[in-house]
Design a protein around this motif. Structure first.
Motif, PDB file in Angstrom:
ATOM      1  N   GLU A   4       0.793  -1.071  -0.094  1.00 53.20           N
ATOM      2  CA  GLU A   4      -0.063  -0.034   0.177  1.00 53.20           C
ATOM      3  C   GLU A   4       0.832   1.345  -0.012  1.00 53.20           C
ATOM      4  N   TYR A  17      -3.769   3.678  -1.545  1.00 58.70           N
ATOM      5  CA  TYR A  17      -3.926   2.932  -2.376  1.00 58.70           C
ATOM      6  C   TYR A  17      -3.281   1.449  -2.338  1.00 58.70           C
ATOM      7  N   GLY A 113      -1.373  10.553  -7.872  1.00 59.36           N
ATOM      8  CA  GLY A 113      -2.727  10.271  -7.825  1.00 59.36           C
ATOM      9  C   GLY A 113      -3.542  10.971  -8.691  1.00 59.36           C
ATOM     10  N   VAL A 163      -3.118   0.465  -9.392  1.00 58.27           N
ATOM     11  CA  VAL A 163      -3.720   0.504  -8.232  1.00 58.27           C
ATOM     12  C   VAL A 163      -5.126  -0.515  -8.481  1.00 58.27           C
ATOM     13  N   GLU A 165      -8.951  -0.404  -7.235  1.00 60.81           N
ATOM     14  CA  GLU A 165     -10.207   0.282  -6.987  1.00 60.81           C
ATOM     15  C   GLU A 165     -10.136   0.402  -5.484  1.00 60.81           C
ATOM     16  N   ARG A 166     -10.119   1.833  -5.069  1.00 66.20           N
ATOM     17  CA  ARG A 166     -10.319   2.029  -3.592  1.00 66.20           C
ATOM     18  C   ARG A 166     -11.677   2.219  -3.114  1.00 66.20           C
ATOM     19  N   THR A 170     -10.625   4.019   2.451  1.00 63.97           N
ATOM     20  CA  THR A 170      -9.348   4.433   2.274  1.00 63.97           C
ATOM     21  C   THR A 170      -9.069   6.101   2.112  1.00 63.97           C
TER      22      THR A 170
END
Length: 268
Positions: A4, A17, A113, A163, A165-166, A170
């Motif tokens: 992460e 993430y 990001g 990444v 999917e959050r 998070t």
């Protein structure tokens, strides 16, 4: 083993993430490969139809020798578009997701990001050609396995990561203190937006709104609303406006503030 990372966006929003590992990325790649094969099958059928239409009375392909070079050139171009353009198109237009990545719940983003753009999507996928040529993705597997951020060579070149999917849990959004208003109101979003003269917004507020509008597509709907509220509530409080109650949408309010400012001042 999952890894992460934590990214702090320019809006001071902290997002955690989970990086996509080799297994999920390989599964997404396989799914995309099946879609690409489907494209090749369809084009193959079209090719057969064209050949049948250009065949001579005796069955010989009378026009094909004349057009051989053109057919070969078209085949090369189409193959490139399917092999590389497929990834560039979907990652640019679908917010970092090809069909395979969408099915596996993966997304390509920039290291900071931000959503992946055309330039970064093009770089990471043109490099894919060289990775394939150097050993049918063996070099990609090597980089993903031993990279701290599961990055292949194309990701290093483009400054991207893949990444999972959050979820809303998070995302950490700083709390914004606000004076409790004496009353609340339910207002039409468009009318409320124009209660604030765009000229009353300071530079930092304008920049925050601009970044939000540019980046909101990378966030889920509930996260967008939280972030929009974080920006809108201090503005309303500073200007003595009572805070609205549901079904008021702060996302729509910020979007309209942005549009109103652009109309008054021009493009930001």
């Amino acid at each position: 083993m999952s890894r992460e990372i934590t990214v702090v966006t320019p809006e001071n929003v902290t997002i955690e993430y989970e990086l996509a590992g080799l297994g999920s990325r390989a599964a997404a790649q396989l799914a995309d490969l099946l879609v690409q094969i489907g494209f090749f099958v369809v084009l193959g059928l079209i090719w057969v139809l064209i050949l049948s239409l250009t065949s001579g009375p005796g069955g010989g392909m009378t026009q094909l020798p004349v057009l051989a070079d053109i057919w070969i050139a078209l085949a090369i171009i189409v193959s490139f578009l399917i092999f590389t353009g497929y990834f560039i198109f979907f990652e640019t237009t679908q917010n970092g997701q090809t069909p395979g990545k969408k099915w596996l719940g993966l997304r390509v983003i920039k290291e900071g990001g931000a959503p992946v753009d055309f330039a970064s999507a093009s770089i990471r996928n043109i490099i894919r050609i060289f990775e394939f040529a150097l050993g049918s993705y063996v070099i990609s597997l090597f980089f993903i396995l031993f990279s701290p951020m599961y990055k292949r060579l194309g990701d290093y070149a483009a400054g991207t990561i893949v990444v999972k999917e959050r979820s809303p849990s998070t995302v950490s959004i700083p709390s914004v203190p606000a004076a409790a208003p004496a009353k609340t109101f339910v207002a039409d979003t468009r009318e409320a937006a124009f209660m604030v003269d765009a000229q009353l917004l300071d530079k930092s507020e304008i920049e925050a709104i601009k970044r939000f509008v540019e980046r909101r597509a990378a966030l889920k709907d509930d996260i967008q609303e939280h972030l929009a509220a974080q920006m809108a509530q201090p503005i309303m409080t500073r200007l003595g406006m009572p805070l609205p109650s549901p079904p008021f949408k702060y996302v729509d309010y910020i979007e309209l503030l942005y549009s109103h400012y652009v109309e008054e001042r021009g493009v930001l």
